[in-house]
Design a protein around this motif. Structure first.
Motif, PDB file in Angstrom:
ATOM      1  N   LEU A  48      -4.268  11.760  -0.431  1.00 32.32           N
ATOM      2  CA  LEU A  48      -3.233  10.761  -0.698  1.00 32.32           C
ATOM      3  C   LEU A  48      -2.090  10.877   0.310  1.00 32.32           C
ATOM      4  O   LEU A  48      -1.570   9.866   0.798  1.00 32.32           O
ATOM      5  CB  LEU A  48      -2.702  10.892  -2.123  1.00 32.32           C
ATOM      6  CG  LEU A  48      -3.664  10.497  -3.236  1.00 32.32           C
ATOM      7  CD1 LEU A  48      -3.061  10.794  -4.601  1.00 32.32           C
ATOM      8  CD2 LEU A  48      -4.034   9.019  -3.127  1.00 32.32           C
ATOM      9  N   ASP A  82      -2.480  16.276  -3.774  1.00 36.03           N
ATOM     10  CA  ASP A  82      -3.703  15.695  -3.215  1.00 36.03           C
ATOM     11  C   ASP A  82      -3.525  15.438  -1.712  1.00 36.03           C
ATOM     12  O   ASP A  82      -2.768  14.550  -1.309  1.00 36.03           O
ATOM     13  CB  ASP A  82      -4.026  14.386  -3.935  1.00 36.03           C
ATOM     14  CG  ASP A  82      -5.357  13.795  -3.516  1.00 36.03           C
ATOM     15  OD1 ASP A  82      -5.728  13.895  -2.326  1.00 36.03           O
ATOM     16  OD2 ASP A  82      -6.040  13.218  -4.381  1.00 36.03           O
ATOM     17  N   ARG A 140       0.821  -1.224   0.000  1.00 40.32           N
ATOM     18  CA  ARG A 140       0.000   0.000   0.000  1.00 40.32           C
ATOM     19  C   ARG A 140       0.849   1.265   0.000  1.00 40.32           C
ATOM     20  O   ARG A 140       0.496   2.253  -0.631  1.00 40.32           O
ATOM     21  CB  ARG A 140      -0.952  -0.023   1.189  1.00 40.32           C
ATOM     22  CG  ARG A 140      -2.016  -1.101   1.058  1.00 40.32           C
ATOM     23  CD  ARG A 140      -2.925  -1.168   2.271  1.00 40.32           C
ATOM     24  NE  ARG A 140      -3.575   0.068   2.587  1.00 40.32           N
ATOM     25  CZ  ARG A 140      -4.789   0.426   2.144  1.00 40.32           C
ATOM     26  NH1 ARG A 140      -5.459  -0.381   1.361  1.00 40.32           N
ATOM     27  NH2 ARG A 140      -5.300   1.578   2.498  1.00 40.32           N
ATOM     28  N   ASN A 162       1.464  11.170  -9.604  1.00 40.01           N
ATOM     29  CA  ASN A 162       0.518  11.735 -10.567  1.00 40.01           C
ATOM     30  C   ASN A 162      -0.281  12.898  -9.993  1.00 40.01           C
ATOM     31  O   ASN A 162      -0.744  13.760 -10.741  1.00 40.01           O
ATOM     32  CB  ASN A 162      -0.441  10.653 -11.067  1.00 40.01           C
ATOM     33  CG  ASN A 162       0.263   9.585 -11.866  1.00 40.01           C
ATOM     34  OD1 ASN A 162       1.223   9.861 -12.566  1.00 40.01           O
ATOM     35  ND2 ASN A 162      -0.197   8.355 -11.739  1.00 40.01           N
ATOM     36  N   GLU A 163      -0.491  12.890  -8.677  1.00 35.12           N
ATOM     37  CA  GLU A 163      -1.272  13.939  -8.031  1.00 35.12           C
ATOM     38  C   GLU A 163      -0.555  14.402  -6.761  1.00 35.12           C
ATOM     39  O   GLU A 163      -1.011  14.146  -5.644  1.00 35.12           O
ATOM     40  CB  GLU A 163      -2.665  13.427  -7.694  1.00 35.12           C
ATOM     41  CG  GLU A 163      -3.481  13.055  -8.931  1.00 35.12           C
ATOM     42  CD  GLU A 163      -4.895  12.662  -8.569  1.00 35.12           C
ATOM     43  OE1 GLU A 163      -5.544  13.444  -7.850  1.00 35.12           O
ATOM     44  OE2 GLU A 163      -5.324  11.591  -9.003  1.00 35.12           O
ATOM     45  N   ASP A 203       3.043   5.954  -5.672  1.00 31.12           N
ATOM     46  CA  ASP A 203       2.833   6.016  -7.120  1.00 31.12           C
ATOM     47  C   ASP A 203       1.691   6.962  -7.470  1.00 31.12           C
ATOM     48  O   ASP A 203       1.791   7.752  -8.413  1.00 31.12           O
ATOM     49  CB  ASP A 203       2.558   4.618  -7.685  1.00 31.12           C
ATOM     50  CG  ASP A 203       3.784   3.722  -7.649  1.00 31.12           C
ATOM     51  OD1 ASP A 203       4.918   4.230  -7.483  1.00 31.12           O
ATOM     52  OD2 ASP A 203       3.598   2.490  -7.765  1.00 31.12           O
ATOM     53  N   TYR A 204       0.608   6.890  -6.720  1.00 36.82           N
ATOM     54  CA  TYR A 204      -0.514   7.813  -6.946  1.00 36.82           C
ATOM     55  C   TYR A 204      -0.075   9.262  -6.736  1.00 36.82           C
ATOM     56  O   TYR A 204      -0.483  10.162  -7.470  1.00 36.82           O
ATOM     57  CB  TYR A 204      -1.687   7.507  -6.012  1.00 36.82           C
ATOM     58  CG  TYR A 204      -2.456   6.255  -6.329  1.00 36.82           C
ATOM     59  CD1 TYR A 204      -2.607   5.783  -7.629  1.00 36.82           C
ATOM     60  CD2 TYR A 204      -3.059   5.526  -5.310  1.00 36.82           C
ATOM     61  CE1 TYR A 204      -3.334   4.630  -7.902  1.00 36.82           C
ATOM     62  CE2 TYR A 204      -3.784   4.374  -5.576  1.00 36.82           C
ATOM     63  CZ  TYR A 204      -3.913   3.942  -6.875  1.00 36.82           C
ATOM     64  OH  TYR A 204      -4.632   2.803  -7.148  1.00 36.82           O
ATOM     65  N   THR A 224       2.020   1.848  -3.492  1.00 35.30           N
ATOM     66  CA  THR A 224       0.869   2.227  -4.319  1.00 35.30           C
ATOM     67  C   THR A 224       0.518   3.695  -4.105  1.00 35.30           C
ATOM     68  O   THR A 224       0.307   4.441  -5.066  1.00 35.30           O
ATOM     69  CB  THR A 224      -0.348   1.337  -3.985  1.00 35.30           C
ATOM     70  OG1 THR A 224      -0.009  -0.022  -4.267  1.00 35.30           O
ATOM     71  CG2 THR A 224      -1.557   1.736  -4.808  1.00 35.30           C
ATOM     72  N   LEU A 225       0.467   4.120  -2.854  1.00 31.82           N
ATOM     73  CA  LEU A 225       0.148   5.514  -2.559  1.00 31.82           C
ATOM     74  C   LEU A 225       1.226   6.459  -3.071  1.00 31.82           C
ATOM     75  O   LEU A 225       0.921   7.553  -3.579  1.00 31.82           O
ATOM     76  CB  LEU A 225      -0.080   5.704  -1.062  1.00 31.82           C
ATOM     77  CG  LEU A 225      -1.370   5.076  -0.534  1.00 31.82           C
ATOM     78  CD1 LEU A 225      -1.345   4.990   0.985  1.00 31.82           C
ATOM     79  CD2 LEU A 225      -2.582   5.864  -1.013  1.00 31.82           C
TER      80      LEU A 225
END
Length: 103
Positions: free
Chosen positions: A20, A17, A3, A13-14, A9-10, A6-7
């Motif tokens: 996130l 945020d 996780r 892109n943002e 990586d998110y 994954t976070l």
């Protein structure tokens, strides 16, 4: 994939945020990485001072680390935001956390 990765990586892109960043900080807490969580919480407070979810978790981390004065300030800051937006549930939760400090 875990996780945390994954976070991260998110966030590539943002990067602005707040959710996130908050979610990543919580994952750090779950895995015992308090320093990383604290740094993200500090960043969130600086960049998004009215992002209410961080107030409780950051305050609790500060208590755990022995920084009760800073924790109290964080709880009070969150209470002011909650009152301003009419979030009675969060206000009550933060008020309870603040009361626990004086016990």
């Amino acid at each position: 994939m875990n996780r945390i990765q994954t976070l991260k990586d998110y966030l590539k892109n943002e990067p602005d945020d707040p959710f996130l960043k908050y979610a990543l900080a919580l994952e750090y807490l779950k895995t015992g990485q308090e320093k990383e969580a604290g740094l993200l919480f500090e960043q969130l407070v600086k960049e998004n001072p009215k992002y209410l979810p961080v107030c409780y978790q950051f305050g609790k981390l500060l208590v755990k680390q022995g920084h009760t004065d800073l924790a109290a300030s964080e709880f009070k800051r969150g209470m002011a935001i909650a009152r301003q937006i009419g979030d009675n549930h969060t206000f009550s939760e933060l008020s309870g956390a603040l009361e626990e400090l004086s016990e």
